[in-house]
Design a protein around this motif. Sequence first.
Motif, PDB file in Angstrom:
ATOM      1  N   VAL A  62      -2.080  39.885  21.781  1.00 18.62           N
ATOM      2  CA  VAL A  62      -2.465  40.488  23.052  1.00 18.62           C
ATOM      3  C   VAL A  62      -2.353  42.008  22.981  1.00 18.62           C
ATOM      4  O   VAL A  62      -3.179  42.728  23.528  1.00 18.62           O
ATOM      5  CB  VAL A  62      -1.585  39.947  24.205  1.00 18.62           C
ATOM      6  N   GLY A  63      -1.349  42.496  22.316  1.00 15.44           N
ATOM      7  CA  GLY A  63      -1.116  43.930  22.217  1.00 15.44           C
ATOM      8  C   GLY A  63       0.088  44.178  21.343  1.00 15.44           C
ATOM      9  O   GLY A  63       0.544  43.284  20.628  1.00 15.44           O
ATOM     10  N   ASN A  64       0.629  45.390  21.426  1.00 11.27           N
ATOM     11  CA  ASN A  64       1.821  45.743  20.664  1.00 11.27           C
ATOM     12  C   ASN A  64       2.829  46.363  21.607  1.00 11.27           C
ATOM     13  O   ASN A  64       2.465  47.168  22.484  1.00 11.27           O
ATOM     14  CB  ASN A  64       1.486  46.694  19.523  1.00 11.27           C
ATOM     15  N   ILE A  65       4.073  46.022  21.418  1.00 11.97           N
ATOM     16  CA  ILE A  65       5.139  46.473  22.316  1.00 11.97           C
ATOM     17  C   ILE A  65       5.251  48.002  22.333  1.00 11.97           C
ATOM     18  O   ILE A  65       5.622  48.589  23.338  1.00 11.97           O
ATOM     19  CB  ILE A  65       6.479  45.798  21.940  1.00 11.97           C
ATOM     20  N   ARG A  66       4.878  48.647  21.245  1.00 10.40           N
ATOM     21  CA  ARG A  66       4.995  50.113  21.152  1.00 10.40           C
ATOM     22  C   ARG A  66       3.957  50.848  21.999  1.00 10.40           C
ATOM     23  O   ARG A  66       4.121  52.017  22.297  1.00 10.40           O
ATOM     24  CB  ARG A  66       4.894  50.541  19.701  1.00 10.40           C
TER      25      ARG A  66
ATOM     26  N   PHE B 299      -6.597  40.475  29.347  1.00 13.13           N
ATOM     27  CA  PHE B 299      -7.064  39.812  28.135  1.00 13.13           C
ATOM     28  C   PHE B 299      -7.537  38.409  28.502  1.00 13.13           C
ATOM     29  O   PHE B 299      -7.368  37.974  29.644  1.00 13.13           O
ATOM     30  CB  PHE B 299      -5.955  39.765  27.067  1.00 13.13           C
ATOM     31  N   ALA B 300      -8.146  37.719  27.570  1.00  7.98           N
ATOM     32  CA  ALA B 300      -8.629  36.355  27.807  1.00  7.98           C
ATOM     33  C   ALA B 300      -7.682  35.363  27.133  1.00  7.98           C
ATOM     34  O   ALA B 300      -7.383  35.506  25.946  1.00  7.98           O
ATOM     35  CB  ALA B 300     -10.032  36.185  27.260  1.00  7.98           C
TER      36      ALA B 300
ATOM     37  N   ILE C 286       1.962  32.593  31.183  1.00 11.09           N
ATOM     38  CA  ILE C 286       1.618  32.545  29.762  1.00 11.09           C
ATOM     39  C   ILE C 286       2.879  32.883  28.977  1.00 11.09           C
ATOM     40  O   ILE C 286       3.492  33.926  29.197  1.00 11.09           O
ATOM     41  CB  ILE C 286       0.476  33.520  29.437  1.00 11.09           C
ATOM     42  N   ARG C 287       3.255  31.991  28.098  1.00  9.42           N
ATOM     43  CA  ARG C 287       4.430  32.236  27.260  1.00  9.42           C
ATOM     44  C   ARG C 287       4.080  33.233  26.175  1.00  9.42           C
ATOM     45  O   ARG C 287       3.025  33.146  25.545  1.00  9.42           O
ATOM     46  CB  ARG C 287       4.915  30.950  26.622  1.00  9.42           C
ATOM     47  N   LEU C 288       4.998  34.158  25.973  1.00 13.65           N
ATOM     48  CA  LEU C 288       4.808  35.221  24.988  1.00 13.65           C
ATOM     49  C   LEU C 288       5.921  35.187  23.954  1.00 13.65           C
ATOM     50  O   LEU C 288       7.014  34.710  24.232  1.00 13.65           O
ATOM     51  CB  LEU C 288       4.843  36.589  25.681  1.00 13.65           C
ATOM     52  N   ARG C 289       5.612  35.724  22.793  1.00 14.92           N
ATOM     53  CA  ARG C 289       6.654  36.000  21.801  1.00 14.92           C
ATOM     54  C   ARG C 289       6.298  37.314  21.117  1.00 14.92           C
ATOM     55  O   ARG C 289       5.130  37.704  21.080  1.00 14.92           O
ATOM     56  CB  ARG C 289       6.845  34.851  20.833  1.00 14.92           C
ATOM     57  N   ILE C 290       7.304  37.965  20.599  1.00 13.64           N
ATOM     58  CA  ILE C 290       7.092  39.250  19.950  1.00 13.64           C
ATOM     59  C   ILE C 290       7.359  39.092  18.463  1.00 13.64           C
ATOM     60  O   ILE C 290       8.428  38.640  18.056  1.00 13.64           O
ATOM     61  CB  ILE C 290       7.990  40.338  20.569  1.00 13.64           C
ATOM     62  N   ALA C 291       6.371  39.460  17.654  1.00 12.55           N
ATOM     63  CA  ALA C 291       6.488  39.383  16.199  1.00 12.55           C
ATOM     64  C   ALA C 291       7.337  40.545  15.695  1.00 12.55           C
ATOM     65  O   ALA C 291       7.586  41.517  16.421  1.00 12.55           O
ATOM     66  CB  ALA C 291       5.091  39.418  15.565  1.00 12.55           C
ATOM     67  N   GLN C 292       7.764  40.463  14.443  1.00 15.35           N
ATOM     68  CA  GLN C 292       8.610  41.505  13.840  1.00 15.35           C
ATOM     69  C   GLN C 292       7.957  42.881  13.871  1.00 15.35           C
ATOM     70  O   GLN C 292       8.631  43.883  14.007  1.00 15.35           O
ATOM     71  CB  GLN C 292       8.941  41.116  12.405  1.00 15.35           C
TER      72      GLN C 292
ATOM     73  N   GLY D  67       6.125  44.038  16.196  1.00 20.74           N
ATOM     74  CA  GLY D  67       5.942  44.478  17.576  1.00 20.74           C
ATOM     75  C   GLY D  67       4.735  43.890  18.277  1.00 20.74           C
ATOM     76  O   GLY D  67       4.519  44.144  19.464  1.00 20.74           O
ATOM     77  N   ASP D  68       3.920  43.123  17.553  1.00 20.62           N
ATOM     78  CA  ASP D  68       2.766  42.475  18.193  1.00 20.62           C
ATOM     79  C   ASP D  68       3.245  41.457  19.233  1.00 20.62           C
ATOM     80  O   ASP D  68       4.208  40.726  18.994  1.00 20.62           O
ATOM     81  CB  ASP D  68       1.895  41.772  17.155  1.00 20.62           C
ATOM     82  N   ILE D  69       2.554  41.442  20.351  1.00 17.60           N
ATOM     83  CA  ILE D  69       2.841  40.483  21.416  1.00 17.60           C
ATOM     84  C   ILE D  69       1.834  39.355  21.295  1.00 17.60           C
ATOM     85  O   ILE D  69       0.622  39.597  21.313  1.00 17.60           O
ATOM     86  CB  ILE D  69       2.756  41.145  22.799  1.00 17.60           C
ATOM     87  N   LEU D  70       2.333  38.137  21.157  1.00 15.29           N
ATOM     88  CA  LEU D  70       1.482  36.972  20.961  1.00 15.29           C
ATOM     89  C   LEU D  70       1.595  36.031  22.148  1.00 15.29           C
ATOM     90  O   LEU D  70       2.692  35.709  22.603  1.00 15.29           O
ATOM     91  CB  LEU D  70       1.892  36.235  19.691  1.00 15.29           C
TER      92      LEU D  70
END
Length: 159
Positions: A41-45, A55-56, A133-139, A141-144
């Motif tokens: 979806v984006g990046n935390i930074r 977003f869709a 929508i459930r989110l998680r943050i990758a190492q 910083g990407d938001i998924l």
Amino acid sequence: MMVTRRRAIQILSGVTVASVTGVGKAQWGFAPSLSYPAIRVGNIRTLQNNQPLYFAYPDSRAQAILIKLGRPALGGVGQNRDIVAFSATCTHMGCGVQYKGGRLVCPCHYSMFDPTKAAQVYQGLASTGLPRIRLRIAQNGDILANAMEGLIWGRTKNV
């Protein structure tokens, strides 16, 4: 065998208790979660407080909204638990929801949803909150986005 009124109530009470105590994966306050392939979806930074990112999700026809609220939120992710995402389709009649003044607002009939409380409806004609929508943050910083809790308005299934 004849079932008395007392026995019928006992049976129904048992079914209610079973459904509330954990048969299935429902959590308090949320509908069962439906997992889909994770999308970036984006990046935390790059997020800024109170700047919505549309977003869709879970498919190209479903408008969604991601917000860094700057204050903790129920179900939020990130260091401050302040990043949340919801379906941007109002649960009243399917209009597009916008983020304004710290709340999610439907411009069609003025339903309002609290993003800090899992998009619970608190004003207007909508009778249910927005699907989360459930989110998680990758190492990196990407938001998924990887799951939807609830059903998008006007659909019999989300995908």
